[in-house]
Enzyme design. Structure first.
Site, PDB file in Angstrom:
ATOM      1  N   GLY A  10       0.718  -1.194   0.021  1.00 49.34           N
ATOM      2  CA  GLY A  10       0.088   0.223  -0.111  1.00 49.34           C
ATOM      3  C   GLY A  10       0.902   1.189   0.065  1.00 49.34           C
ATOM      4  O   GLY A  10       0.532   2.195   0.656  1.00 49.34           O
ATOM      5  N   THR A  12       1.367   3.496  -2.203  1.00 51.08           N
ATOM      6  CA  THR A  12       1.139   4.747  -2.889  1.00 51.08           C
ATOM      7  C   THR A  12      -0.111   5.055  -2.072  1.00 51.08           C
ATOM      8  O   THR A  12      -0.897   6.125  -2.600  1.00 51.08           O
ATOM      9  CB  THR A  12       0.974   4.449  -4.252  1.00 51.08           C
ATOM     10  OG1 THR A  12      -0.175   3.672  -4.302  1.00 51.08           O
ATOM     11  CG2 THR A  12       2.197   4.172  -4.800  1.00 51.08           C
ATOM     12  N   LEU A  15      -2.109   6.594   3.911  1.00 45.60           N
ATOM     13  CA  LEU A  15      -1.535   6.303   5.128  1.00 45.60           C
ATOM     14  C   LEU A  15      -0.031   6.262   5.009  1.00 45.60           C
ATOM     15  O   LEU A  15       0.804   6.804   5.935  1.00 45.60           O
ATOM     16  CB  LEU A  15      -1.821   5.108   5.753  1.00 45.60           C
ATOM     17  CG  LEU A  15      -1.153   4.545   6.820  1.00 45.60           C
ATOM     18  CD1 LEU A  15      -1.836   5.337   8.066  1.00 45.60           C
ATOM     19  CD2 LEU A  15      -1.366   2.982   7.276  1.00 45.60           C
ATOM     20  N   ARG A  44       1.225  -0.747  -7.042  1.00 40.63           N
ATOM     21  CA  ARG A  44       0.732  -1.325  -8.320  1.00 40.63           C
ATOM     22  C   ARG A  44       1.223  -0.587  -9.520  1.00 40.63           C
ATOM     23  O   ARG A  44       1.369  -0.972 -10.646  1.00 40.63           O
ATOM     24  CB  ARG A  44      -0.636  -1.349  -8.290  1.00 40.63           C
ATOM     25  CG  ARG A  44      -1.427  -2.584  -7.852  1.00 40.63           C
ATOM     26  CD  ARG A  44      -2.978  -2.304  -8.138  1.00 40.63           C
ATOM     27  NE  ARG A  44      -3.445  -2.642  -7.225  1.00 40.63           N
ATOM     28  CZ  ARG A  44      -4.248  -3.649  -6.705  1.00 40.63           C
ATOM     29  NH1 ARG A  44      -4.661  -4.433  -7.845  1.00 40.63           N
ATOM     30  NH2 ARG A  44      -4.874  -4.042  -5.848  1.00 40.63           N
ATOM     31  N   PHE A  87      -0.370  -6.862  -5.425  1.00 43.95           N
ATOM     32  CA  PHE A  87      -0.369  -7.955  -4.369  1.00 43.95           C
ATOM     33  C   PHE A  87      -1.390  -8.748  -4.190  1.00 43.95           C
ATOM     34  O   PHE A  87      -1.497  -9.737  -3.403  1.00 43.95           O
ATOM     35  CB  PHE A  87       0.169  -7.168  -3.018  1.00 43.95           C
ATOM     36  CG  PHE A  87      -1.054  -6.193  -2.787  1.00 43.95           C
ATOM     37  CD1 PHE A  87      -2.263  -6.401  -2.431  1.00 43.95           C
ATOM     38  CD2 PHE A  87      -0.598  -4.722  -2.720  1.00 43.95           C
ATOM     39  CE1 PHE A  87      -3.081  -5.447  -2.160  1.00 43.95           C
ATOM     40  CE2 PHE A  87      -1.514  -3.729  -2.367  1.00 43.95           C
ATOM     41  CZ  PHE A  87      -2.736  -4.158  -2.134  1.00 43.95           C
ATOM     42  N   LYS A 175       0.600   8.287  20.833  1.00 46.17           N
ATOM     43  CA  LYS A 175       0.492   9.868  20.908  1.00 46.17           C
ATOM     44  C   LYS A 175       0.896  10.005  22.327  1.00 46.17           C
ATOM     45  O   LYS A 175       0.511   9.292  23.537  1.00 46.17           O
ATOM     46  CB  LYS A 175      -0.811  10.280  20.871  1.00 46.17           C
ATOM     47  CG  LYS A 175      -1.379  10.311  19.316  1.00 46.17           C
ATOM     48  CD  LYS A 175      -2.475  11.006  19.099  1.00 46.17           C
ATOM     49  CE  LYS A 175      -3.261  10.797  17.682  1.00 46.17           C
ATOM     50  NZ  LYS A 175      -2.685  11.616  16.617  1.00 46.17           N
ATOM     51  N   GLU A 209     -12.626  16.737  13.673  1.00 49.07           N
ATOM     52  CA  GLU A 209     -11.517  17.087  12.512  1.00 49.07           C
ATOM     53  C   GLU A 209     -11.917  17.914  11.638  1.00 49.07           C
ATOM     54  O   GLU A 209     -13.034  17.974  11.383  1.00 49.07           O
ATOM     55  CB  GLU A 209     -10.987  15.826  11.837  1.00 49.07           C
ATOM     56  CG  GLU A 209     -10.589  14.627  12.703  1.00 49.07           C
ATOM     57  CD  GLU A 209     -10.158  13.465  11.974  1.00 49.07           C
ATOM     58  OE1 GLU A 209      -9.006  13.245  11.432  1.00 49.07           O
ATOM     59  OE2 GLU A 209     -11.108  12.370  11.578  1.00 49.07           O
ATOM     60  N   ASP A 228     -14.443   3.910  12.055  1.00 46.24           N
ATOM     61  CA  ASP A 228     -12.745   4.462  11.711  1.00 46.24           C
ATOM     62  C   ASP A 228     -12.352   5.084  12.845  1.00 46.24           C
ATOM     63  O   ASP A 228     -11.273   4.811  13.034  1.00 46.24           O
ATOM     64  CB  ASP A 228     -13.444   5.625  10.655  1.00 46.24           C
ATOM     65  CG  ASP A 228     -12.079   6.149  10.276  1.00 46.24           C
ATOM     66  OD1 ASP A 228     -11.087   5.582   9.944  1.00 46.24           O
ATOM     67  OD2 ASP A 228     -11.866   7.370  10.220  1.00 46.24           O
ATOM     68  N   HIS A 233      -9.397   3.959  18.165  1.00 44.17           N
ATOM     69  CA  HIS A 233      -8.753   4.983  18.725  1.00 44.17           C
ATOM     70  C   HIS A 233      -9.638   5.530  20.092  1.00 44.17           C
ATOM     71  O   HIS A 233      -9.001   5.739  21.033  1.00 44.17           O
ATOM     72  CB  HIS A 233      -8.534   6.189  18.011  1.00 44.17           C
ATOM     73  CG  HIS A 233      -7.992   5.772  16.623  1.00 44.17           C
ATOM     74  ND1 HIS A 233      -6.906   5.135  16.397  1.00 44.17           N
ATOM     75  CD2 HIS A 233      -8.337   6.372  15.230  1.00 44.17           C
ATOM     76  CE1 HIS A 233      -6.777   5.187  15.052  1.00 44.17           C
ATOM     77  NE2 HIS A 233      -7.622   5.823  14.627  1.00 44.17           N
TER      78      HIS A 233
END
Ligand code: BG6
Length: 462
Positions: A10, A12, A15, A44, A87, A175, A209, A228, A233
Site C-alpha cells: 500500500g 502509494t 497512510l 501497483r 499484491f 500519542k 477533525e 473508523d 482509537h
C-alpha cells in the site's frame, strides 16, 4: 551480511504518504539506531524510484516532524526502493522473494497499509514463498469491518503468522498525551483520589477533525465514524482513562486493566439516548461515495461503565469530519460544589494539536467582594518540551515493533469486545430507523449531539 527490511504494502496510499514516510524520514534523519533497515515500497503503479521519491518528497515536506532539507531527503531516499507489484496476484510473490534474495534482504517486517480485505491475500502470498513464517507483520486498523469479519481475519492471519509476530497498530496509543494519562492519573494523589463517580460527573472524549474524507471515499463510505475512529482509537482512550491501576506498567497488566473496562461497558438498550449520527452537507459529492449513502461522518455517544468506580458517570465520546477544528481532548468534569454559584472544576487533557493539561477551579474575585471567579491553570507541554525531540506516534510504534514491545499495540480480545459493542450500536440505530442528521461543514456537528448530553443536564466542554 543480510540487511533487515521493512516492506510496506500500500505504498502509494494515503497512510504511507501522510504518516509512514514522514515517520521513517524522522527516524532516518535523527540517525535512530533502530532504523537500520531498507524500505521496500510496494505499489501497483509503474514508478521508477526517482518518480516515487519525487511524489514522496512533498508529503515528507509537509508532514515530517524534523526539518526538511534536500540533503536530508537525499539521505532518506537511499533507504527507499519502489517495487511494482499487484499484491493480489499470488504468482507475483515468487519474484518478490527473488528480489529479496538478490539484494540480500532478510529479517522482515511487513506493514499492511491496505484495506483489511487485502490482509488475507497478502499473508497467503507471503506464506507461499515462506516469508510469513520468518517475519513480523504490522496491521493497520480497522481490523475487519465488523465482529464477524474481524474474527475471520484473525483466524486466517494466525494461520500464516504466529500470534506473537502480529502487531495490530492503533496510532493513538503512540500519542504522547495518551501515554501520559496513566502517569497523570496514578502519580498525582490530587487526581487519583478523586478519579471515580463520586467526584466525577462526566468524562468527555472529543476528537473533531476539520478535514473531510479527502481521497479515501472508497474506504470511508464503507466504514463511517463509528468504525473508523470510535471502535479503535476512542475506545482505547476510554479504557485508559477508566481503567484500574495496572499494578505495573507491563504490557500484560495494562492490557488486562483495559480489557476489564471494555467488558464492563453497559450494553445499550435505548439507542435514542445513547447515539447520534450525522453526515456533513456535501458528503454525497465526494469521490467514490454512493449517491444516497447514509454513512455517518459524525458520531456522538454516551457510554456507561458498570463497575464500582464508574457507576452512574457517563462517558461521552464525539468525533466527526469537516468540523470547525481539529483537536483531541479529554475533559474530566467534576461534580458541582455545594456552593450553588461555583462553576464546576474541570480537568482537560489536551492530546492534540497542542499537548498539555488544563485545570479550571474557583477563586474569590479580587477586591472587596465574595463573588466567585474561575481560575485557569494551563500547562502547555508543547512549549515546555522540544517538540523536535519527541517522536511522533508512528515512529514510536514502529520502533516498538522492531523491539518486540507489545505494550502499546491493540490486542485481539480488545478488538473483539469493541467490535461487539459497535456492531450492536449500528444494529439498533438501523432497527429504530433513526436519521443520520445533516450538519454544515465547519460547524460543531449536528445539534442533536448537544441534546444527547442535555437529557442528563450536561453540556459539551468546548
Ligand atoms: C485514522 C482515521 O485512523 O485516524 C482517519 O482512519 C483519521 O479518518 C485519523 O483522520 C486521525 O488521526 P490523527 O492522528 O490525525 O488524529
Amino acid at each position: 551480511m543480510a540487511q533487515s527490511v521493512f516492506t510496506i504494502f500500500g505504498g502509494t496510499g494515503d497512510l504511507t504518504f501522510r504518516k509512514l514516510l514522514p515517520a521513517f524520514y524522522n527516524m532516518c534523519i535523527a540517525n535512530d539506531p533502530q532504523f537500520k533497515c531498507q524500505l521496500i515500497i510496494i505499489g501497483r503503479r509503474s514508478y521508477s524510484n526517482e518518480q516515487y521519491c519525487a511524489i514522496a518528497k512533498n508529503w515528507v515536506k509537509k508532514f515530517a516532524r524534523l526539518p526538511y532539507t534536500e540533503e536530508n531527503f537525499t539521505k532518506f531516499t537511499q533507504k527507499i526502493s519502489y517495487y511494482q507489484m499487484d499484491f493480489t496476484d499470488l504468482n507475483a510473490y515468487t519474484a518478490l522473494n527473488d528480489y529479496y534474495s538478490t539484494n540480500n534482504l532478510a529479517e522482515h517486517i511487513f506493514y499492511f497499509a491496505v484495506a483489511p480485505r487485502f490482509f488475507n491475500i497478502i499473508a497467503e502470498g507471503l506464506t507461499k514463498v515462506c516469508l510469513a513464517c520468518k517475519g513480523k507483520v504490522i496491521l493497520e486498523k480497522p481490523f475487519g469491518e465488523n465482529l464477524d469479519s474481524a474474527k475471520l481475519l484473525n483466524k486466517n492471519l494466525e494461520k500464516f503468522f504466529s500470534p506473537e509476530n502480529i502487531f495490530r497498530i492503533d496510532h493513538y496509543l503512540g500519542k504522547e498525551m495518551v501515554r501520559n494519562i496513566q502517569t497523570l492519573r496514578f502519580s498525582n494523589p490530587i487526581f487519583s483520589n478523586l478519579w471515580n463517580s463520586r467526584y466525577i460527573e462526566s468524562v468527555q472524549i472529543s476528537a473533531p477533525e476539520d478535514m473531510g474524507i479527502e481521497s479515501r471515499g472508497g474506504y470511508y463510505d464503507a466504514s463511517g465514524a463509528l468504525r473508523d475512529m470510535v471502535q479503535n482509537h476512542l475506545f482505547q482512550i476510554l479504557s485508559i482513562v477508566a481503567m484500574e491501576w495496572p499494578e505495573q506498567f507491563s504490557s500484560t497488566a495494562m492490557h488486562d486493566a483495559q480489557i476489564r473496562i471494555l467488558r464492563a461497558m453497559r450494553p445499550v438498550k435505548n439507542i435514542r439516548e445513547a447515539l447520534v449520527l450525522g453526515q456533513y452537507k456535501g458528503y454525497h459529492q465526494e469521490n467514490l461515495v454512493k449517491p444516497n449513502s447514509t454513512t455517518e461522518t459524525y458520531a456522538a455517544l454516551r457510554v456507561f461503565i458498570d463497575n464500582e468506580r464508574w457507576w452512574g458517570t457517563p462517558f461521552y465520546i464525539r468525533t466527526g469530519k469537516k468540523l470547525n477544528r481539529r483537536e483531541i481532548k479529554i475533559a474530566i468534569v467534576f461534580r458541582p460544589s455545594f456552593l450553588e454559584k461555583a462553576p464546576q472544576n474541570i480537568l482537560i487533557i489536551k492530546v492534540q494539536p497542542s499537548e498539555g493539561v488544563y485545570l479550571q477551579f474557583n477563586m474569590k474575585k479580587p477586591g472587596d467582594t465574595e463573588e466567585i471567579t474561575q481560575a485557569k491553570m494551563d500547562f502547555c507541554q508543547t512549549s515546555y518540551v522540544n517538540r523536535l525531540n519527541t517522536p511522533e506516534a508512528y515512529e514510536r510504534l514502529i520502533k516498538a515493533c522492531i523491539d518486540d514491545n507489545k505494550s502499546w499495540f491493540s490486542q485481539w480480545d480488545q478488538i473483539e469486545l469493541s467490535w461487539n459493542f459497535i456492531d450492536k450500536l449500528h444494529e439498533l440505530y438501523k432497527w429504530e430507523n433513526l436519521p443520520v442528521f445533516k450538519y454544515d461543514a465547519n460547524s460543531t456537528g449536528p445539534e442533536q449531539a448537544d441534546e444527547l448530553l442535555q437529557q442528563s443536564g450536561h453540556n459539551w466542554i468546548d
